[in-house]
Design a protein around this motif. Structure first.
Motif, PDB file in Angstrom:
ATOM      1  N   GLN A  57      44.787  64.679  20.305  1.00 31.36           N
ATOM      2  CA  GLN A  57      45.249  65.460  19.156  1.00 31.36           C
ATOM      3  C   GLN A  57      44.926  66.943  19.339  1.00 31.36           C
ATOM      4  OE1 GLN A  57      47.307  64.349  16.811  1.00 31.36           O
ATOM      5  NE2 GLN A  57      47.228  62.451  17.987  1.00 31.36           N
ATOM      6  N   ASP A  58      43.736  67.226  19.889  1.00 31.64           N
ATOM      7  CA  ASP A  58      43.389  68.620  20.195  1.00 31.64           C
ATOM      8  C   ASP A  58      44.367  69.205  21.208  1.00 31.64           C
ATOM      9  OD1 ASP A  58      41.143  68.533  18.518  1.00 31.64           O
ATOM     10  OD2 ASP A  58      39.754  68.109  20.174  1.00 31.64           O
ATOM     11  N   LEU A  59      44.749  68.397  22.207  1.00 35.54           N
ATOM     12  CA  LEU A  59      45.686  68.875  23.221  1.00 35.54           C
ATOM     13  C   LEU A  59      47.054  69.151  22.602  1.00 35.54           C
ATOM     14  CD1 LEU A  59      46.419  69.580  26.104  1.00 35.54           C
ATOM     15  CD2 LEU A  59      46.779  67.131  26.551  1.00 35.54           C
ATOM     16  N   VAL A  60      47.512  68.284  21.728  1.00 39.71           N
ATOM     17  CA  VAL A  60      48.786  68.531  21.036  1.00 39.71           C
ATOM     18  C   VAL A  60      48.699  69.853  20.278  1.00 39.71           C
ATOM     19  CG1 VAL A  60      50.357  67.691  19.246  1.00 39.71           C
ATOM     20  CG2 VAL A  60      49.411  66.090  20.926  1.00 39.71           C
ATOM     21  N   ARG A  61      47.576  70.094  19.621  1.00 43.07           N
ATOM     22  CA  ARG A  61      47.368  71.359  18.898  1.00 43.07           C
ATOM     23  C   ARG A  61      47.393  72.542  19.870  1.00 43.07           C
ATOM     24  NH1 ARG A  61      43.158  74.141  18.853  1.00 43.07           N
ATOM     25  NH2 ARG A  61      41.797  72.449  19.488  1.00 43.07           N
ATOM     26  N   LEU A  62      46.758  72.389  21.040  1.00 40.98           N
ATOM     27  CA  LEU A  62      46.781  73.457  22.045  1.00 40.98           C
ATOM     28  C   LEU A  62      48.215  73.722  22.502  1.00 40.98           C
ATOM     29  CD1 LEU A  62      43.650  72.614  24.252  1.00 40.98           C
ATOM     30  CD2 LEU A  62      43.951  74.603  22.758  1.00 40.98           C
ATOM     31  N   TYR A  63      48.984  72.665  22.758  1.00 41.61           N
ATOM     32  CA  TYR A  63      50.384  72.847  23.142  1.00 41.61           C
ATOM     33  C   TYR A  63      51.153  73.606  22.064  1.00 41.61           C
ATOM     34  CZ  TYR A  63      50.381  69.821  27.288  1.00 41.61           C
ATOM     35  OH  TYR A  63      50.164  69.278  28.528  1.00 41.61           O
ATOM     36  N   GLN A  64      50.907  73.282  20.801  1.00 40.62           N
ATOM     37  CA  GLN A  64      51.619  73.935  19.707  1.00 40.62           C
ATOM     38  C   GLN A  64      51.356  75.439  19.674  1.00 40.62           C
ATOM     39  OE1 GLN A  64      53.963  72.349  18.016  1.00 40.62           O
ATOM     40  NE2 GLN A  64      53.424  70.483  19.111  1.00 40.62           N
ATOM     41  N   TRP A  97      55.699  77.517  25.345  1.00 41.87           N
ATOM     42  CA  TRP A  97      56.386  76.506  26.139  1.00 41.87           C
ATOM     43  C   TRP A  97      56.057  75.082  25.725  1.00 41.87           C
ATOM     44  CZ3 TRP A  97      52.420  73.880  28.349  1.00 41.87           C
ATOM     45  CH2 TRP A  97      51.211  74.578  28.540  1.00 41.87           C
ATOM     46  N   GLY A  98      55.043  74.894  24.876  1.00 41.81           N
ATOM     47  CA  GLY A  98      54.642  73.538  24.519  1.00 41.81           C
ATOM     48  C   GLY A  98      54.885  73.175  23.069  1.00 41.81           C
ATOM     49  N   GLN A  99      55.513  74.055  22.339  1.00 42.20           N
ATOM     50  CA  GLN A  99      55.795  73.759  20.930  1.00 42.20           C
ATOM     51  C   GLN A  99      56.761  72.589  20.842  1.00 42.20           C
ATOM     52  OE1 GLN A  99      57.130  77.408  19.167  1.00 42.20           O
ATOM     53  NE2 GLN A  99      55.152  78.398  19.446  1.00 42.20           N
ATOM     54  N   GLY A 100      56.523  71.732  19.905  1.00 43.89           N
ATOM     55  CA  GLY A 100      57.403  70.578  19.723  1.00 43.89           C
ATOM     56  C   GLY A 100      56.968  69.345  20.480  1.00 43.89           C
ATOM     57  N   ARG A 101      55.923  69.462  21.312  1.00 45.53           N
ATOM     58  CA  ARG A 101      55.443  68.271  22.013  1.00 45.53           C
ATOM     59  C   ARG A 101      54.775  67.338  21.009  1.00 45.53           C
ATOM     60  NH1 ARG A 101      53.466  70.102  28.065  1.00 45.53           N
ATOM     61  NH2 ARG A 101      55.417  71.179  28.555  1.00 45.53           N
ATOM     62  N   THR A 102      55.068  66.061  21.131  1.00 45.09           N
ATOM     63  CA  THR A 102      54.547  65.073  20.192  1.00 45.09           C
ATOM     64  C   THR A 102      53.372  64.322  20.803  1.00 45.09           C
ATOM     65  OG1 THR A 102      55.962  63.297  21.003  1.00 45.09           O
ATOM     66  CG2 THR A 102      56.884  64.725  19.262  1.00 45.09           C
ATOM     67  N   THR A 103      52.592  63.696  19.954  1.00 39.93           N
ATOM     68  CA  THR A 103      51.466  62.890  20.421  1.00 39.93           C
ATOM     69  C   THR A 103      51.952  61.792  21.353  1.00 39.93           C
ATOM     70  OG1 THR A 103      50.239  63.359  18.403  1.00 39.93           O
ATOM     71  CG2 THR A 103      49.525  61.452  19.687  1.00 39.93           C
ATOM     72  N   GLU A 104      53.053  61.143  20.998  1.00 43.62           N
ATOM     73  CA  GLU A 104      53.605  60.074  21.834  1.00 43.62           C
ATOM     74  C   GLU A 104      53.960  60.594  23.229  1.00 43.62           C
ATOM     75  OE1 GLU A 104      57.462  57.072  21.966  1.00 43.62           O
ATOM     76  OE2 GLU A 104      56.992  58.137  20.102  1.00 43.62           O
ATOM     77  N   ASP A 105      54.647  61.722  23.277  1.00 48.50           N
ATOM     78  CA  ASP A 105      55.046  62.284  24.569  1.00 48.50           C
ATOM     79  C   ASP A 105      53.833  62.767  25.369  1.00 48.50           C
ATOM     80  OD1 ASP A 105      57.698  61.753  24.087  1.00 48.50           O
ATOM     81  OD2 ASP A 105      58.201  63.803  23.507  1.00 48.50           O
TER      82      ASP A 105
END
Length: 145
Positions: free
Chosen positions: A15-22, A26-34
């Motif tokens: 979840q922290d990584l998803v937040r970092l991507y956001q 280039w990482g906006q829109g990445r989902t936890t599943e992906d």
């Protein structure tokens, strides 16, 4: 600063990584599943965990054949912890990783403004006549008549 390197992420760290991507362009829109699927298929990952806060504050990953090439992807440091050498520490930990010592060449993609950062770590933008190419997955509407 007290940090620890990790090679696997628990669900809180994912979840922290998803937040970092956001927080990246280039990482906006990445989902936890992906992101979970990506982690399963990355050859090597390195995270920086802040043990005092139990929070993932840095991340990088590698795709490799373990002999000839290794491509470094997704170098991210939480904006609160930038300018403290953590990005350099992430890259150096990949370059020094025991499983990657036989690699002939490390590759990465970066923005022009980050070239000086990577040059300090031994990378060069002089790649001869090589060109980066990409193919974007066509959308279903692309084939609609």
């Amino acid at each position: 600063m007290n940090i620890e390197f990790i090679s696997q992420l628990n669900q809180s760290q994912v979840q922290d990584l998803v937040r970092l991507y956001q927080s990246t362009w280039w990482g906006q829109g990445r989902t936890t599943e992906d992101v979970n699927k990506m982690l399963q298929h990355s050859d090597l990952i390195i995270g920086i965990n802040h043990p005092d806060h139990q929070k993932l504050i840095g991340f990088a990953r590698v795709l490799t054949d373990y002999v000839y090439r290794a491509v470094i992807w997704d170098v991210i440091v939480d904006s609160t912890y930038q300018k403290q050498g953590l990005g350099q520490t992430l890259i150096q930990s990949l370059l020094d990783h025991p499983q990657l010592q036989s690699i002939e060449a490390f590759l990465l993609v970066c923005l022009p403004e980050t070239i000086p950062f990577y040059e300090k770590l031994g990378f060069t933008s002089d790649v001869g006549e090589l060109k980066l190419m990409k193919r974007v997955k066509p959308t279903s509407s692309y084939y609609s008549l």
